[in-house]
Design a protein around this motif. Structure first.
Motif, PDB file in Angstrom:
ATOM      1  N   ALA A  19      59.567   5.229  73.738  1.00  0.00           N
ATOM      2  CA  ALA A  19      58.791   4.015  73.528  1.00  0.00           C
ATOM      3  C   ALA A  19      57.606   4.243  72.591  1.00  0.00           C
ATOM      4  O   ALA A  19      57.139   3.320  71.908  1.00  0.00           O
ATOM      5  N   ALA A  20      57.123   5.470  72.531  1.00  0.00           N
ATOM      6  CA  ALA A  20      55.947   5.774  71.701  1.00  0.00           C
ATOM      7  C   ALA A  20      56.322   5.957  70.232  1.00  0.00           C
ATOM      8  O   ALA A  20      55.688   5.385  69.343  1.00  0.00           O
ATOM      9  N   TRP A  21      57.347   6.786  69.965  1.00  0.00           N
ATOM     10  CA  TRP A  21      57.758   7.079  68.587  1.00  0.00           C
ATOM     11  C   TRP A  21      59.279   7.073  68.476  1.00  0.00           C
ATOM     12  O   TRP A  21      59.973   7.501  69.397  1.00  0.00           O
ATOM     13  N   PRO A  22      59.816   6.625  67.339  1.00  0.00           N
ATOM     14  CA  PRO A  22      61.271   6.583  67.156  1.00  0.00           C
ATOM     15  C   PRO A  22      61.926   7.966  67.116  1.00  0.00           C
ATOM     16  O   PRO A  22      63.102   8.112  67.442  1.00  0.00           O
ATOM     17  N   VAL A  23      61.168   8.986  66.685  1.00  0.00           N
ATOM     18  CA  VAL A  23      61.756  10.316  66.546  1.00  0.00           C
ATOM     19  C   VAL A  23      60.658  11.364  66.733  1.00  0.00           C
ATOM     20  O   VAL A  23      59.479  11.106  66.467  1.00  0.00           O
ATOM     21  N   TYR A  24      61.057  12.539  67.208  1.00  0.00           N
ATOM     22  CA  TYR A  24      60.108  13.651  67.394  1.00  0.00           C
ATOM     23  C   TYR A  24      60.596  14.872  66.618  1.00  0.00           C
ATOM     24  O   TYR A  24      61.798  15.109  66.478  1.00  0.00           O
ATOM     25  N   VAL A  25      59.630  15.634  66.129  1.00  0.00           N
ATOM     26  CA  VAL A  25      59.924  16.865  65.408  1.00  0.00           C
ATOM     27  C   VAL A  25      59.344  18.042  66.183  1.00  0.00           C
ATOM     28  O   VAL A  25      58.133  18.078  66.449  1.00  0.00           O
ATOM     29  N   GLU A  26      60.207  18.974  66.567  1.00  0.00           N
ATOM     30  CA  GLU A  26      59.749  20.195  67.223  1.00  0.00           C
ATOM     31  C   GLU A  26      59.597  21.280  66.158  1.00  0.00           C
ATOM     32  O   GLU A  26      60.537  21.583  65.425  1.00  0.00           O
ATOM     33  N   LEU A  27      58.401  21.852  66.058  1.00  0.00           N
ATOM     34  CA  LEU A  27      58.107  22.848  65.038  1.00  0.00           C
ATOM     35  C   LEU A  27      58.190  24.258  65.611  1.00  0.00           C
ATOM     36  O   LEU A  27      58.065  24.462  66.818  1.00  0.00           O
ATOM     37  N   THR A  28      58.361  25.225  64.728  1.00  0.00           N
ATOM     38  CA  THR A  28      58.479  26.617  65.174  1.00  0.00           C
ATOM     39  C   THR A  28      57.158  27.178  65.685  1.00  0.00           C
ATOM     40  O   THR A  28      57.139  28.244  66.296  1.00  0.00           O
ATOM     41  N   ASN A  29      56.051  26.471  65.448  1.00  0.00           N
ATOM     42  CA  ASN A  29      54.764  26.914  66.009  1.00  0.00           C
ATOM     43  C   ASN A  29      54.523  26.353  67.409  1.00  0.00           C
ATOM     44  O   ASN A  29      53.438  26.508  67.971  1.00  0.00           O
ATOM     45  N   GLY A  30      55.543  25.671  67.955  1.00  0.00           N
ATOM     46  CA  GLY A  30      55.460  25.166  69.316  1.00  0.00           C
ATOM     47  C   GLY A  30      54.998  23.730  69.443  1.00  0.00           C
ATOM     48  O   GLY A  30      55.051  23.150  70.536  1.00  0.00           O
ATOM     49  N   LYS A  31      54.555  23.109  68.363  1.00  0.00           N
ATOM     50  CA  LYS A  31      54.058  21.734  68.432  1.00  0.00           C
ATOM     51  C   LYS A  31      55.205  20.728  68.413  1.00  0.00           C
ATOM     52  O   LYS A  31      56.250  20.964  67.814  1.00  0.00           O
ATOM     53  N   LEU A  32      54.975  19.611  69.079  1.00  0.00           N
ATOM     54  CA  LEU A  32      55.916  18.491  69.094  1.00  0.00           C
ATOM     55  C   LEU A  32      55.214  17.288  68.478  1.00  0.00           C
ATOM     56  O   LEU A  32      54.181  16.840  68.973  1.00  0.00           O
ATOM     57  N   VAL A  33      55.765  16.778  67.385  1.00  0.00           N
ATOM     58  CA  VAL A  33      55.116  15.708  66.635  1.00  0.00           C
ATOM     59  C   VAL A  33      55.991  14.463  66.653  1.00  0.00           C
ATOM     60  O   VAL A  33      57.156  14.499  66.232  1.00  0.00           O
ATOM     61  N   GLY A  34      55.434  13.351  67.149  1.00  0.00           N
ATOM     62  CA  GLY A  34      56.135  12.079  67.120  1.00  0.00           C
ATOM     63  C   GLY A  34      55.803  11.323  65.847  1.00  0.00           C
ATOM     64  O   GLY A  34      54.676  11.400  65.344  1.00  0.00           O
TER      65      GLY A  34
END
Length: 463
Positions: A258-273
């Motif tokens: 509901a917050a973001w259409p897609v999420y990106v998981e990065l190799t530095n551990g962050k999850l970005v919507g």
């Protein structure tokens, strides 16, 4: 079955430059160009900055417009699906066959996307820019992945959106510049830092023009310089912000909520919507259809060519992004899949094929003696000459720097007192001097740091 003396696959800069070169050298010979798109790229308004460095315009026109002055050129809007090199035959998707005496493959490259997800967009041709514009107008946050020219232009030109720039290197724009130049450009990541002159430039089409006359291309040729000039790259927000994620890559692309259409998981551990992911991580030579013929392919996926631009197949040549050079290179030249090299290669391949048909001697073009490229990054003129980042020198070189914050960044690479390369950012007027010093390989040891002293006109010493 159709037939021609020269057949060219691809309507990008390499293919069009090749066709124009053949038409000039052999106006009585027949030429067929096979292009999947009704639009082709044409180089115009060539302006020579030095003997070897030039700026030029790129216009996207209908193929009929480009070749109306060349009666010996026939355009086929079709796609190649097979090559029978023993019988010199190309098979097309329409069922048509084309016979050639000499074939030049200028099929370009396609974007190397980071994954298969409907929220991932690659920037490559006019259609993909239009798709990006449409999605951007509904976006508040985008993730841009990549660190080359397209990614840099996107970050600088896009407004009204929050940008997360994911780069695998330790500094921005690493394809072209070093950490020092990246620091020089750092302030320009802040939106609103442009001058009135730069804003005026954005409203003027300087090089690329979109004049689509005949429907939609299934796969157009790559975008040229200043592709963003007339594109409305505006998101939903009133302000913009750029945050960087250094030394990391995309590990995974996850479904949204509901917050973001897609999420990106990065190799530095962050999850970005985010609303959209822009994949600008380079290109792959578009030559898959030819690989089944036994043609030699380089490690980077391009068709391996010798110094005459010939592939391992008899009477088959390649140029531009589709090829990978396989000869002993000049010390200050290397291949980089850029518009400047596509133009050089296309024109030179035309000469090579014509000489081959006529049994004439061919001399390698002087453009392969020195790497040259002129572009713009963050709204500033950038000239790259020779081994501009110390390529192939194994960290055994000296650097001279001259930096005026916000105005110019000058870096020259010296080895054993001789200039090997240069990065010139801003209106430095040093292009010709640096080009001559790299080509002449004069010993500059006696000048020391005065080589870049603005109070000393070094050019006077070399007149």
């Amino acid at each position: 079955m159709k037939q021609a003396t020269f057949v060219i696959v691809g309507g990008g800069i390499a293919g069009v430059s090749c066709a124009e070169g053949i038409s000039f050298l052999a106006p009585d010979e027949s030429i067929i160009i096979i292009s999947a798109s009704p639009m082709v790229k044409k180089v115009t308004n060539i302006r020579n900055l030095t003997k070897m460095l030039s700026e030029f315009s790129v216009e996207e026109r209908s193929s009929n417009q480009v070749f109306e002055e060349f009666p010996n050129v026939i355009i086929l809007h079709d796609t190649v699906v097979g090559l029978d090199h023993e019988n010199c035959l190309l098979s097309l998707a329409s069922g048509e066959t084309v016979q050639y005496e000499r074939l030049c493959i200028c099929s370009g490259a396609y974007p190397k996307l980071i994954g298969n997800n409907p929220h991932i967009v690659g920037i490559r041709d006019t259609d993909s820019v239009q798709e990006f514009q449409k999605r951007l107008s509904k976006s508040k946050k985008v993730v841009i992945v990549g660190n080359g020219g397209i990614a840099t232009e996107l970050v600088h030109e896009t407004s009204g959106v929050e940008i997360v720039w994911v780069i695998k290197d330790k500094h921005i724009s690493a394809t072209f510049i070093d950490p020092g130049a990246a620091e020089f450009f750092q302030s320009r990541l802040k939106k609103g830092d442009t001058t009135e002159e730069e804003n005026e430039e954005r409203t003027t089409v300087k090089r690329i023009k979109y004049t689509v006359d005949e429907g939609k291309a299934s796969q157009g040729a790559a975008l040229g310089p200043d592709w963003h000039t007339k594109a409305n790259l505006q998101g939903l927000l009133e302000s913009s912000n750029v945050s960087l994620e250094y030394s990391c890559e995309v590990k995974n692309v996850l479904d949204g909520d509901a917050a973001w259409p897609v999420y990106v998981e990065l190799t530095n551990g962050k999850l970005v919507g985010c609303d959209m992911i822009v994949s600008a991580t380079g290109v792959v030579p578009n030559v898959d259809v030819f690989k089944g013929c036994g043609v030699a392919v380089s490690d980077d996926g391009g068709l391996k060519v010798n110094w005459k631009m010939q592939t391992s197949l008899e009477n088959v040549y390649a140029a531009g992004d589709a090829c990978s050079v396989g000869w002993d290179l000049a010390p200050q030249w290397f291949q980089m899949r850029l518009w400047t090299q596509a133009r050089h290669m296309g024109t030179y391949t035309a000469k090579s094929m014509v000489c081959d048909i006529r049994g004439e001697e061919l001399l390698q073009d002087f453009c392969f003696e020195l790497f040259t490229h002129s572009t713009k990054l963050f709204g500033m003129k950038v000239v790259l000459l020779g081994l501009f980042n110390g390529q192939t020198l194994d960290d055994s070189y000296e650097i001279l720097l001259r930096v005026t914050k916000g105005v110019e960044y000058v870096k020259v690479i010296l080895k054993d007192g001789r200039m090997q390369g240069a990065v010139l950012i801003g209106d430095t007027d040093l292009e010709e001097m640096c080009e001559n010093l790299i080509l002449n390989q004069l010993d500059l040891s006696s000048f020391g740091e005065d080589l870049l002293n603005p109070d000393i006109d070094i050019e006077d010493y070399f007149d």
